[in-house]
Design a protein around this motif. Structure first.
Motif, PDB file in Angstrom:
ATOM      1  N   THR A   1       2.201  11.239   4.186  1.00 40.66           N
ATOM      2  CA  THR A   1       1.137  12.000   4.835  1.00 40.66           C
ATOM      3  C   THR A   1       0.088  12.404   3.798  1.00 40.66           C
ATOM      4  OG1 THR A   1       0.728  13.927   6.260  1.00 40.66           O
ATOM      5  CG2 THR A   1       2.429  14.168   4.584  1.00 40.66           C
ATOM      6  N   ASP A   2      -0.739  13.397   4.140  1.00 42.24           N
ATOM      7  CA  ASP A   2      -1.777  13.864   3.219  1.00 42.24           C
ATOM      8  C   ASP A   2      -1.309  15.110   2.470  1.00 42.24           C
ATOM      9  OD1 ASP A   2      -2.464  16.302   4.844  1.00 42.24           O
ATOM     10  OD2 ASP A   2      -3.121  14.785   6.284  1.00 42.24           O
ATOM     11  N   ARG A   3      -2.082  15.500   1.464  1.00 50.36           N
ATOM     12  CA  ARG A   3      -1.693  16.616   0.600  1.00 50.36           C
ATOM     13  C   ARG A   3      -1.568  17.932   1.368  1.00 50.36           C
ATOM     14  NH1 ARG A   3      -4.244  17.580  -5.309  1.00 50.36           N
ATOM     15  NH2 ARG A   3      -2.949  15.723  -5.591  1.00 50.36           N
ATOM     16  N   GLN A   4      -2.477  18.182   2.282  1.00 56.20           N
ATOM     17  CA  GLN A   4      -2.442  19.442   3.015  1.00 56.20           C
ATOM     18  C   GLN A   4      -1.157  19.572   3.829  1.00 56.20           C
ATOM     19  OE1 GLN A   4      -5.562  19.988   5.934  1.00 56.20           O
ATOM     20  NE2 GLN A   4      -5.413  22.216   5.813  1.00 56.20           N
ATOM     21  N   THR A   5      -0.736  18.475   4.449  1.00 59.13           N
ATOM     22  CA  THR A   5       0.485  18.511   5.248  1.00 59.13           C
ATOM     23  C   THR A   5       1.706  18.689   4.362  1.00 59.13           C
ATOM     24  OG1 THR A   5      -0.551  17.092   6.909  1.00 59.13           O
ATOM     25  CG2 THR A   5       1.844  17.269   6.971  1.00 59.13           C
ATOM     26  N   VAL A   6       1.717  18.010   3.211  1.00 54.22           N
ATOM     27  CA  VAL A   6       2.815  18.207   2.264  1.00 54.22           C
ATOM     28  C   VAL A   6       2.880  19.668   1.841  1.00 54.22           C
ATOM     29  CG1 VAL A   6       3.715  17.658  -0.024  1.00 54.22           C
ATOM     30  CG2 VAL A   6       2.761  15.845   1.388  1.00 54.22           C
ATOM     31  N   SER A   7       1.732  20.243   1.531  1.00 47.70           N
ATOM     32  CA  SER A   7       1.686  21.630   1.087  1.00 47.70           C
ATOM     33  C   SER A   7       2.248  22.562   2.153  1.00 47.70           C
ATOM     34  CB  SER A   7       0.241  22.024   0.751  1.00 47.70           C
ATOM     35  OG  SER A   7       0.180  23.353   0.291  1.00 47.70           O
ATOM     36  N   ARG A   8       1.900  22.309   3.401  1.00 40.86           N
ATOM     37  CA  ARG A   8       2.414  23.163   4.480  1.00 40.86           C
ATOM     38  C   ARG A   8       3.927  23.031   4.636  1.00 40.86           C
ATOM     39  NH1 ARG A   8      -2.506  21.640   7.519  1.00 40.86           N
ATOM     40  NH2 ARG A   8      -1.281  20.028   8.566  1.00 40.86           N
ATOM     41  N   THR A   9       4.446  21.786   4.571  1.00 45.91           N
ATOM     42  CA  THR A   9       5.896  21.610   4.718  1.00 45.91           C
ATOM     43  C   THR A   9       6.637  22.195   3.511  1.00 45.91           C
ATOM     44  OG1 THR A   9       5.763  19.371   3.788  1.00 45.91           O
ATOM     45  CG2 THR A   9       5.717  19.563   6.170  1.00 45.91           C
TER      46      THR A   9
ATOM     47  N   MET B   1       7.720  17.344  -0.696  1.00 45.04           N
ATOM     48  CA  MET B   1       8.713  18.339  -0.283  1.00 45.04           C
ATOM     49  C   MET B   1      10.017  17.591  -0.048  1.00 45.04           C
ATOM     50  SD  MET B   1      10.769  19.718   2.216  1.00 45.04           S
ATOM     51  CE  MET B   1      10.223  19.449   3.897  1.00 45.04           C
ATOM     52  N   ILE B   2      11.074  18.006  -0.743  1.00 46.54           N
ATOM     53  CA  ILE B   2      12.381  17.379  -0.590  1.00 46.54           C
ATOM     54  C   ILE B   2      13.387  18.427  -0.142  1.00 46.54           C
ATOM     55  CG2 ILE B   2      13.092  17.732  -2.989  1.00 46.54           C
ATOM     56  CD1 ILE B   2      14.436  14.934  -2.818  1.00 46.54           C
ATOM     57  N   ASP B   3      14.314  18.017   0.703  1.00 47.15           N
ATOM     58  CA  ASP B   3      15.298  18.973   1.221  1.00 47.15           C
ATOM     59  C   ASP B   3      16.583  18.250   1.589  1.00 47.15           C
ATOM     60  OD1 ASP B   3      16.568  21.179   2.271  1.00 47.15           O
ATOM     61  OD2 ASP B   3      15.596  21.003   4.225  1.00 47.15           O
ATOM     62  N   LYS B   4      17.606  18.493   0.833  1.00 47.94           N
ATOM     63  CA  LYS B   4      18.959  18.061   1.161  1.00 47.94           C
ATOM     64  C   LYS B   4      19.908  18.825   0.248  1.00 47.94           C
ATOM     65  CE  LYS B   4      21.924  14.013   1.844  1.00 47.94           C
ATOM     66  NZ  LYS B   4      21.982  14.029   3.314  1.00 47.94           N
ATOM     67  N   ILE B   5      20.863  19.515   0.818  1.00 47.57           N
ATOM     68  CA  ILE B   5      21.793  20.301   0.026  1.00 47.57           C
ATOM     69  C   ILE B   5      22.898  19.384  -0.482  1.00 47.57           C
ATOM     70  CG2 ILE B   5      23.401  22.239   0.023  1.00 47.57           C
ATOM     71  CD1 ILE B   5      21.705  23.484   2.273  1.00 47.57           C
ATOM     72  N   THR B   6      23.001  19.300  -1.797  1.00 43.63           N
ATOM     73  CA  THR B   6      23.997  18.431  -2.431  1.00 43.63           C
ATOM     74  C   THR B   6      24.785  19.252  -3.449  1.00 43.63           C
ATOM     75  OG1 THR B   6      22.303  17.709  -4.009  1.00 43.63           O
ATOM     76  CG2 THR B   6      22.681  16.301  -2.118  1.00 43.63           C
ATOM     77  N   PRO B   7      25.849  19.896  -3.022  1.00 47.95           N
ATOM     78  CA  PRO B   7      26.608  20.765  -3.929  1.00 47.95           C
ATOM     79  C   PRO B   7      27.438  19.973  -4.934  1.00 47.95           C
ATOM     80  CG  PRO B   7      27.688  20.636  -1.803  1.00 47.95           C
ATOM     81  CD  PRO B   7      26.398  19.887  -1.669  1.00 47.95           C
TER      82      PRO B   7
ATOM     83  N   LEU C   1      12.213  14.339   3.317  1.00 50.60           N
ATOM     84  CA  LEU C   1      11.378  14.024   2.166  1.00 50.60           C
ATOM     85  C   LEU C   1       9.975  13.715   2.677  1.00 50.60           C
ATOM     86  CD1 LEU C   1      10.914  13.547  -0.826  1.00 50.60           C
ATOM     87  CD2 LEU C   1      11.786  11.217  -0.552  1.00 50.60           C
ATOM     88  N   VAL C   2       9.029  14.536   2.260  1.00 47.47           N
ATOM     89  CA  VAL C   2       7.633  14.394   2.664  1.00 47.47           C
ATOM     90  C   VAL C   2       6.826  14.120   1.404  1.00 47.47           C
ATOM     91  CG1 VAL C   2       5.686  15.464   3.868  1.00 47.47           C
ATOM     92  CG2 VAL C   2       8.035  16.048   4.525  1.00 47.47           C
ATOM     93  N   ILE C   3       6.044  13.042   1.395  1.00 45.94           N
ATOM     94  CA  ILE C   3       5.307  12.644   0.200  1.00 45.94           C
ATOM     95  C   ILE C   3       3.840  12.392   0.527  1.00 45.94           C
ATOM     96  CG2 ILE C   3       5.136  10.962  -1.686  1.00 45.94           C
ATOM     97  CD1 ILE C   3       8.039  10.321  -1.363  1.00 45.94           C
TER      98      ILE C   3
END
Length: 540
Positions: free
Chosen positions: A314-322, A246-252, A293-295
């Motif tokens: 972290t693990d796959r389940q936590t990535v999926s939740r985020t 899961m990645i998150d950063k707004i870069t216009p 960034l969650v991997i």
């Protein structure tokens, strides 16, 4: 002064301008990165330059990486020619804070930028050389959701992909065929392990990447281009892993005000460019401060110390939740809703939309009342705090030059993830998504956007979308106020599993979306009137 390795030797100039320079030896980082590649990233756009290159910069600063990162352009080689090459791969990163201040720093973490061009012998040989190096630990991707798509809604392969499947791995043109061909080189060089890490905003992105590559490989196997062992290599995650992220950063897009400020500081050659493939890029890159960034921590050949640069491992389940929290509920659906209505209502800045009573209420309801109730708490992040930050700090940031027109790009590739997942969650929980109002309103707004006429009756140019002409064919020429005709026209869209992941009529909201769309097409001012009608009385 120019942004080059020679230019930054005058440290006094850069310090006086308030721009931080790397403390590590850039020449050595470049040398080590080229000779011993560990991390190659596909995608040379702003999210890579503003976020991932900063991660590399921090790891180099701390001595946790000896060599710089490599990046590869799958298609838009012009950005390398006009931006990367003239700046010696240096990046000027500008973080725009909500208080109006900005942090500026030069990043020297990109050791090499390669054209992933199979038609260019030298470039393609270099790509093969990188992939054949046993020390390569990870390849990562920010190529947008459409980069993984092989087929249209009709199930047929796109023409470029079909050609790659028929002609084999020698000179592929599509992104997934290129990567598959390069993994074939790695397989042939020694069956070396590797992590293939998608960082794009799509649900289960690692799985989507794996499926696309395996599909290309399988088609090549049918045609005799590869052997069964290669398919085994792709499917054996002790060899090739596909972590979810899961990645998150707004870069216009590059800001004109930032450009003028840098020019005023005495920097030359900072002009933004728009490539022929519609990439907006400049020697500088601007973005917001918050970033996540969650991997999934699955790297069969080892990895850089990403956690030291703020990455959550972290693990796959936590990535999926985020990922579900962010992509399907707390940020991306809000962005898409603002994008389509911003285009319809004449806005050119996301932050200005957050001053609009109806639009602000719309995204608050989507995030807080319709998204959060079906979100499983990630654990490593608070969903309540995350959506609060989005609604009160990130989207309203007046210094972020982000436009609804940029966010509206490729909406057809996003609606199934950004709205469809929450719709399915309500169906699983309650048997129907009929209680939703703001999400159906946003989908109706997207359908109204496809008419390419704003709320005042003026035509506008829709943002690029691979399905734009196909979708517009369903709605163009509609007779306003005719529910029977609207129903017939919208059935193929609202019942499309390919678009939404489910049939929206069966989910209990197809008819409501039709009615909202009908009301929005009544004439000038109808979009605003419809927003007011359905959001009236809702509290935020």
């Amino acid at each position: 002064m120019k942004l080059t390795r020679e230019g930054i030797k005058d440290r006094t100039f850069w310090e006086k301008a308030g721009i931080r320079l790397p403390s590590y030896d850039i020449e050595e980082a470049v040398k080590q990165g080229k000779a011993h590649p560990e991390w190659l990233h596909f995608g040379t756009g702003n999210i890579f330059r503003m976020f991932l290159a900063q991660i590399g910069d921090r790891l180099l600063e701390d001595g946790r990486m000896k060599g710089g990162m490599l990046c590869a352009a799958p298609h838009d080689f012009e950005s390398l020619e006009k931006i990367y090459d003239p700046c010696d791969n240096l990046i000027l990163a500008v973080t725009l804070l909500a208080d109006g201040t900005a942090k500026k720093q030069v990043l020297g973490s990109v050791a090499e930028a390669v054209r992933a061009d199979s038609q260019d012998t030298a470039c393609w040989s270099r790509m093969k050389e990188i992939f054949s190096d046993p020390g390569l630990r990870m390849i990562s991707f920010t190529i947008t959701e459409k980069g993984y798509a092989l087929q249209g809604t009709d199930g047929d392969f796109f023409p470029e992909v079909q050609k790659d499947l028929e002609q084999g791995p020698a000179h592929p043109a599509s992104a997934m065929a290129k990567v598959c061909a390069l993994l074939l080189c790695r397989y042939q060089a020694g069956v070396f392990p590797l992590a293939a890490v998608s960082m794009d905003n799509c649900s289960k992105n690692g799985e989507r990447l794996k499926q696309a590559l395996f599909q290309v490989g399988s088609e090549w196997k049918k045609r005799g281009f590869v052997d069964e062992g290669f398919l085994g290599y792709l499917s054996d995650e002790s060899r090739i892993s596909f972590p979810w992220t899961m990645i998150d950063k707004i870069t216009p897009r590059p800001s004109e005000s930032v450009y003028q400020e840098l020019r005023g500081l005495g920097l030359e050659g900072m002009e933004p460019v728009v490539t022929k493939k519609n990439t907006y890029i400049a020697p500088f890159v601007n973005g917001e401060g918050p970033q996540y960034l969650v991997i999934e921590d699955r790297f069969p050949n080892g990895r850089p110390a990403l956690e030291a640069a703020g990455v959550y491992l972290t693990d796959r389940q936590t990535v999926s939740r985020t990922e579900r929290m962010k992509v399907t509920a707390c940020l991306n659906p809000l962005h898409t809703a603002l994008a389509v209505f911003g285009c319809l209502l004449g806005y050119t800045l996301i932050a200005d939309e957050m001053k609009d009573e109806e639009l602000k209420k719309l995204v608050w309801v989507i995030g807080q009342k319709e998204g959060l109730p079906v979100v499983e708490e990630p654990g490593i992040l608070s969903s309540q705090e995350f959506v609060r930050e989005v609604l009160t700090e990130r989207l309203p940031n007046p210094h972020m030059p982000d436009t609804p027109q940029r966010i509206a790009t490729d909406t057809s590739q996003k609606v199934g993830i950004r709205f469809g997942e929450t719709i399915k969650a309500w169906v699983r929980r309650d048997g129907s998504a009929g209680m939703l109002t703001a999400i159906p309103l946003a989908i109706a707004g997207w359908l109204r956007y496809l008419l390419a006429v704003d709320d005042e009756g003026n035509r506008f140019e829709p943002s690029p979308d691979p399905m734009l002409s196909e979708l517009q064919a369903h709605v163009q020429g509609l007779t306003p106020g005719q529910p029977e005709e609207i129903h017939e026209r919208l059935i193929p869209i609202l019942s499309s599993q390919e678009l939404f992941g489910s049939d929206l009529y069966q989910a209990g909201i197809g008819g409501r979306i039709e009615e909202m769309f009908r009301e929005m097409t009544a004439g000038p001012g109808a979009v605003r009137k419809t927003l007011k009608k359905y959001l009236q009385g809702m509290e935020i």
